[in-house]
Design a protein around this motif. Structure first.
Motif, PDB file in Angstrom:
ATOM      1  N   SER A 122       0.805  -1.213   0.000  1.00  0.00           N
ATOM      2  CA  SER A 122       0.000   0.000   0.000  1.00  0.00           C
ATOM      3  C   SER A 122       0.839   1.264   0.000  1.00  0.00           C
ATOM      4  N   GLY A 123       2.146   1.135  -0.062  1.00  0.00           N
ATOM      5  CA  GLY A 123       3.002   2.303   0.045  1.00  0.00           C
ATOM      6  C   GLY A 123       3.047   3.115  -1.220  1.00  0.00           C
ATOM      7  N   ALA A 124       3.369   4.366  -1.092  1.00  0.00           N
ATOM      8  CA  ALA A 124       3.518   5.236  -2.249  1.00  0.00           C
ATOM      9  C   ALA A 124       4.918   5.086  -2.823  1.00  0.00           C
ATOM     10  N   ALA A 125       5.178   5.799  -3.895  1.00  0.00           N
ATOM     11  CA  ALA A 125       6.425   5.641  -4.624  1.00  0.00           C
ATOM     12  C   ALA A 125       7.617   6.009  -3.780  1.00  0.00           C
ATOM     13  N   GLY A 126       8.657   5.169  -3.853  1.00  0.00           N
ATOM     14  CA  GLY A 126       9.903   5.489  -3.195  1.00  0.00           C
ATOM     15  C   GLY A 126       9.828   5.519  -1.691  1.00  0.00           C
ATOM     16  N   GLY A 127       8.747   4.942  -1.118  1.00  0.00           N
ATOM     17  CA  GLY A 127       8.603   4.943   0.324  1.00  0.00           C
ATOM     18  C   GLY A 127       8.119   6.261   0.885  1.00  0.00           C
ATOM     19  N   ASP A 128       7.836   7.251   0.011  1.00  0.00           N
ATOM     20  CA  ASP A 128       7.337   8.555   0.456  1.00  0.00           C
ATOM     21  C   ASP A 128       5.817   8.468   0.523  1.00  0.00           C
ATOM     22  N   MET A 129       5.287   8.559   1.744  1.00  0.00           N
ATOM     23  CA  MET A 129       3.859   8.373   1.934  1.00  0.00           C
ATOM     24  C   MET A 129       3.030   9.436   1.246  1.00  0.00           C
ATOM     25  N   PHE A 130       3.611  10.605   0.930  1.00  0.00           N
ATOM     26  CA  PHE A 130       2.856  11.691   0.321  1.00  0.00           C
ATOM     27  C   PHE A 130       3.148  11.844  -1.168  1.00  0.00           C
ATOM     28  N   ALA A 131       4.079  11.061  -1.703  1.00  0.00           N
ATOM     29  CA  ALA A 131       4.404  11.160  -3.121  1.00  0.00           C
ATOM     30  C   ALA A 131       3.292  10.562  -3.958  1.00  0.00           C
ATOM     31  N   SER A 132       3.053  11.138  -5.119  1.00  0.00           N
ATOM     32  CA  SER A 132       2.017  10.639  -6.012  1.00  0.00           C
ATOM     33  C   SER A 132       2.591   9.586  -6.943  1.00  0.00           C
ATOM     34  N   THR A 133       1.942   8.432  -6.994  1.00  0.00           N
ATOM     35  CA  THR A 133       2.325   7.408  -7.950  1.00  0.00           C
ATOM     36  C   THR A 133       1.640   7.698  -9.277  1.00  0.00           C
ATOM     37  N   GLY A 134       1.886   6.881 -10.261  1.00  0.00           N
ATOM     38  CA  GLY A 134       1.232   7.061 -11.552  1.00  0.00           C
ATOM     39  C   GLY A 134      -0.114   6.381 -11.623  1.00  0.00           C
ATOM     40  N   GLY A 135      -0.564   5.794 -10.524  1.00  0.00           N
ATOM     41  CA  GLY A 135      -1.842   5.093 -10.527  1.00  0.00           C
ATOM     42  C   GLY A 135      -3.018   6.041 -10.614  1.00  0.00           C
ATOM     43  N   VAL A 136      -4.129   5.536 -11.161  1.00  0.00           N
ATOM     44  CA  VAL A 136      -5.323   6.348 -11.347  1.00  0.00           C
ATOM     45  C   VAL A 136      -6.557   5.571 -10.888  1.00  0.00           C
ATOM     46  N   LEU A 137      -7.393   6.210 -10.106  1.00  0.00           N
ATOM     47  CA  LEU A 137      -8.750   5.728  -9.867  1.00  0.00           C
ATOM     48  C   LEU A 137      -9.647   6.483 -10.828  1.00  0.00           C
ATOM     49  N   ASP A 138     -10.142   5.785 -11.830  1.00  0.00           N
ATOM     50  CA  ASP A 138     -10.894   6.401 -12.922  1.00  0.00           C
ATOM     51  C   ASP A 138     -12.337   5.928 -12.854  1.00  0.00           C
ATOM     52  N   ILE A 139     -13.253   6.835 -12.546  1.00  0.00           N
ATOM     53  CA  ILE A 139     -14.679   6.512 -12.465  1.00  0.00           C
ATOM     54  C   ILE A 139     -15.382   7.247 -13.598  1.00  0.00           C
ATOM     55  N   SER A 140     -15.841   6.501 -14.587  1.00  0.00           N
ATOM     56  CA  SER A 140     -16.515   7.112 -15.733  1.00  0.00           C
ATOM     57  C   SER A 140     -17.971   6.699 -15.836  1.00  0.00           C
ATOM     58  N   GLY A 141     -18.383   5.756 -15.006  1.00  0.00           N
ATOM     59  CA  GLY A 141     -19.761   5.292 -15.030  1.00  0.00           C
ATOM     60  C   GLY A 141     -19.994   4.323 -13.890  1.00  0.00           C
ATOM     61  N   GLY A 142     -21.203   3.781 -13.845  1.00  0.00           N
ATOM     62  CA  GLY A 142     -21.519   2.814 -12.817  1.00  0.00           C
ATOM     63  C   GLY A 142     -21.886   3.455 -11.502  1.00  0.00           C
ATOM     64  N   TYR A 143     -22.003   2.616 -10.482  1.00  0.00           N
ATOM     65  CA  TYR A 143     -22.423   3.059  -9.159  1.00  0.00           C
ATOM     66  C   TYR A 143     -21.496   2.434  -8.125  1.00  0.00           C
ATOM     67  N   ILE A 144     -20.951   3.246  -7.229  1.00  0.00           N
ATOM     68  CA  ILE A 144     -20.046   2.771  -6.189  1.00  0.00           C
ATOM     69  C   ILE A 144     -20.556   3.246  -4.834  1.00  0.00           C
ATOM     70  N   PHE A 145     -20.768   2.298  -3.922  1.00  0.00           N
ATOM     71  CA  PHE A 145     -21.122   2.629  -2.544  1.00  0.00           C
ATOM     72  C   PHE A 145     -20.048   2.065  -1.633  1.00  0.00           C
ATOM     73  N   VAL A 146     -19.531   2.895  -0.737  1.00  0.00           N
ATOM     74  CA  VAL A 146     -18.446   2.481   0.156  1.00  0.00           C
ATOM     75  C   VAL A 146     -18.829   2.733   1.600  1.00  0.00           C
ATOM     76  N   ASP A 147     -18.636   1.709   2.423  1.00  0.00           N
ATOM     77  CA  ASP A 147     -18.745   1.838   3.876  1.00  0.00           C
ATOM     78  C   ASP A 147     -17.394   1.410   4.427  1.00  0.00           C
ATOM     79  N   SER A 148     -16.608   2.356   4.905  1.00  0.00           N
ATOM     80  CA  SER A 148     -15.216   2.045   5.267  1.00  0.00           C
ATOM     81  C   SER A 148     -14.856   2.584   6.638  1.00  0.00           C
ATOM     82  N   GLU A 149     -13.941   1.882   7.293  1.00  0.00           N
ATOM     83  CA  GLU A 149     -13.332   2.379   8.522  1.00  0.00           C
ATOM     84  C   GLU A 149     -12.058   3.158   8.205  1.00  0.00           C
ATOM     85  N   GLY A 150     -11.405   2.824   7.090  1.00  0.00           N
ATOM     86  CA  GLY A 150     -10.277   3.595   6.603  1.00  0.00           C
ATOM     87  C   GLY A 150     -10.763   4.591   5.569  1.00  0.00           C
ATOM     88  N   ASP A 151      -9.885   4.968   4.637  1.00  0.00           N
ATOM     89  CA  ASP A 151     -10.282   5.903   3.590  1.00  0.00           C
ATOM     90  C   ASP A 151     -11.377   5.293   2.715  1.00  0.00           C
TER      91      ASP A 151
END
Length: 679
Positions: free
Chosen positions: A450-479
């Motif tokens: 789950s770590g970010a790039a280079g061990g830097d917790m605040f660095a942005s990786t090249g990954g993308v969460l891309d939501i273009s359609g559909g339905y998402i419901f989240v019940d989470s204790e974390g993010d």
């Protein structure tokens, strides 16, 4: 077997999944802001392409499964004639052979030529051996045959071009081996039904296989199941095909001390597949339910899988620090990731529902999976183009190391550590419900890290969460929605409940959150809350309440004419509320109220239409041109420190400044880690 056409189709399929997620292996390791922005743009373009081709993608996934299985005419060979067949009749401790091509020596029958052999009767300590030329097709009809061998396999195919085993209509058949084998050499057989060559099982009868020594059914080449009712109980793996396991139809009831169904060839690029076009599967396994040394391709079928004793038997540990789920320091993350990588090399440590060492592509089917480990897992990519899923996991609900694309289907992750996780995720359709004790939807590192790039917790990786359609419901204790890289939302609906602790946030991203469409409603703790980025084309608002509100409190946004723009009833306590939709207008006056009831129709607490009565006004404000931040006093700036726009381009504050006190009360300890360290 030639599979070049299949490989080409599968490559196109999985390339589409990766493009839809807007990622590449190089991009996944890129931490720069420029690269993150570029990937967001690429993801938006790719999403349009993927949405346009969603229907053809489903057909492609189905065709890939059927093509990879390569079912041919002799796989369907069921008919036989008593005039031309050789019969084998077991009785007592001996067997009688009538016809040519086989001979009996006591209770051992050896078939030496191609042809049809009809087997019946019961023997308490005997064996059926096929030792024919390498190009011979042997058609074996089990016509009420019950064979037990006390010191070896009940059926041993030493050599043949193919063994076609027909379960005669209306008959019950059984094959049982001994707990120990007389042959203990390296090349010794390992299953009650064991073949060095191709094996096909067809017919409408029943077969019960008991593997007391190790495995139930094993082929050292291709294993195909066309039909029949097959029950396999094995002390280790139940159903094994080295190069291929393909199922067209039938009912499989499996209980395994190891894996339920698997392939083992991990060296040849076009082999090691599990290809399923239909059938009913009831699998209970100590290790993986279905495991492929290469890829899993599923077109249809009904699956009930319990692996590792189910989610309550999980042995996964997720160490946490202050802030609850997701608050691990880098040393702890590294220890867990290393431990996970090491244990997954040991077969006994893996108790996943579906596991593809390469890729997993599913076009349809019904899946009920209760897994001690990940319910659906790929070491590379997952593409879900349809199906119904009820998932409970002791770790991740759905996990892909590289890319995950969902374009259709109904997915319910009822229990998980992290609900849906991959280095990049694209959702263009389908209905998704996720319950997670940590992050709901997580774009993080591969290999279950789950770590970010280079061990830097605040660095942005090249990954993308891309939501273009559909339905998402989240019940989470974390993010709730979490990306170590970027978030792109151009359509669909996302509803987030949680977390309740200030060490996590409903929305969490290290790069940018570019929203150009869709509806977003997210309520949870205020301590690290973020809104979409100021660069978004669609307006958004973020309300920080003066105190924590109880679960079930209705939040309403109304315009100057009194029309309800948003009405949301969170299922958890919350201190912040983020909302974005095309209904928001710059320069318009809005009022945020709490309490009361709505007359509209609700889906997961988000109301459509209707009016609200009995609510209490909290604040009135004018909508700005980008993201508007609001508290009880009116429009304010983006929270700094742990709050608001702490990602790159997130809208204001700079992430990483510890607060002097926690929102809604409480004082953080001096050694409190800064930020969400797992994302």
């Amino acid at each position: 077997m030639k599979r070049s056409h299949t490989m080409k189709m599968l490559s196109i399929l999985l390339l589409g999944a990766m493009l839809a997620a807007g990622c590449s292996s190089n991009a996944a390791n890129t931490a720069s802001k420029t690269a993150a922005t570029t990937n967001s743009t690429a993801a938006m373009t790719a999403t349009a392409e993927q949405t346009a081709g969603a229907a053809s993608a489903v057909e492609l996934a189905s065709a890939s499964a059927a093509d990879q299985a390569d079912f041919n005419e002799n796989d369907s060979l069921i008919a036989w004639s008593a005039d031309s067949a050789t019969t084998v009749a077991f009785s007592g401790s001996a067997a009688t052979v009538t016809g040519s091509g086989a001979k009996a020596e006591g209770g051992v029958v050896t078939i030496s030529t191609a042809g049809t052999y009809v087997v019946s009767g019961t023997i308490a300590d005997g064996q059926l051996v096929i030792d024919a030329p390498g190009d011979a097709n042997v058609h074996l009809v089990l016509n009420g045959a019950n064979i037990t061998n006390n010191d070896g396999p009940a059926v041993h195919v030493k050599e043949a071009g193919k063994a076609i085993i027909t379960l005669q209509e209306g008959t019950d058949n059984s094959l049982t081996d001994g707990a120990t084998y007389a042959d203990t050499s390296e090349e010794a057989p390992t299953a009650a039904l064991y073949s060095k060559g191709d094996v096909t099982i067809n017919g409408t009868g029943k077969l019960t296989v008991t593997g007391n020594a190790k495995d139930g059914i094993t082929s050292k080449d291709d294993l195909k199941i066309m039909s029949g009712t097959i029950t396999v109980n094995a002390s280790d793996d139940a159903i094994v095909g080295k190069d291929l396991v393909a199922v067209k139809d039938g009912s499989l009831i499996v209980a395994a001390g190891g894996d339920g169904m698997k392939t083992t060839n991990d060296t040849d690029a076009d082999k090691g597949y599990v290809a399923i076009t239909g059938g009913t599967f009831h699998i209970t396994s100590e290790n993986d339910g279905i495991q492929a040394a290469s890829s899993i391709l599923i077109a249809d079928g009904t699956f009930e899988i319990v692996s590792g004793g189910g989610n309550t038997k999980s042995t996964k540990t997720h160490e946490e620090q202050f802030g609850g789920p997701g608050f691990r320091d880098q040393a702890q993350m590294q220890t867990e990731t290393t431990t996970t990588a090491a244990t997954e090399e040991t077969e006994s440590a893996s108790a996943k529902g579906l596991k593809g060492t390469a890729n997993v592509a599913i076009a349809g089917g019904s899946f009920t999976i209760d897994a001690a480990d990940d319910a659906i897992h790929s070491n590379a990519n997952i593409a879900i183009f349809g199906g119904q899923y009820s998932i409970a996991s002791g770790d991740d609900g759905i996990h892909a190391d590289t890319a995950l694309a969902i374009s259709s289907g109904t997915i319910a992750v009822t229990k998980s550590y992290e609900g849906i996780e991959s280095a990049s995720i694209a959702v263009s359709g389908g209905e998704i419900h996720v319950t997670a004790s940590d992050d709901g939807v997580n774009v993080g590192g591969g290999n279950d890290g789950s770590g970010a790039a280079g061990g830097d917790m605040f660095a942005s990786t090249g990954g993308v969460l891309d939501i273009s359609g559909g339905y998402i419901f989240v019940d989470s204790e974390g993010d709730g929605l979490d990306s170590n890289g970027n978030v792109v939302m151009s359509g669909g609906t996302a509803v987030v409940n949680g977390p309740t602790m200030n060490g996590n946030a409903p929305l969490d991203y290290n790069g940018t959150f570019a929203q150009s469409g869709g509806t977003l409603a997210a309520a949870g703790s205020a301590g690290m809350a973020q809104a979409p980025s100021d660069t978004s084309k669609q307006l958004a608002l973020m309300m920080t309440f003066p105190s924590t509100l109880t679960a079930g409190t209705l939040v309403t946004v109304t315009d100057s004419a009194g029309k309800t723009i948003a009405a949301f009833q969170p299922t958890k306590t919350f201190g912040s509320f983020v909302f974005s939709s095309a209904a928001l207008a710059s320069g318009e006056s809005y009022t945020i109220s709490t309490g009361g009831t709505s007359s509209g129709s609700a889906t997961d607490g988000l109301y459509e239409d209707g009016t609200v009565s009995g609510s209490t006004k909290v604040v009135a404000f004018e909508m700005g041109e980008k993201v508007t931040y609001v508290n009880e006093s009116g429009v304010t700036t983006a929270p700094s420190g742990f709050g608001g726009g702490r990602g790159m381009g997130g809208g204001g504050g700079k992430r990483g400044t510890p607060p002097t006190d926690m929102p809604n009360g409480g004082t953080p300890p001096a050694d409190m880690p800064v930020g969400d360290q797992t994302n």
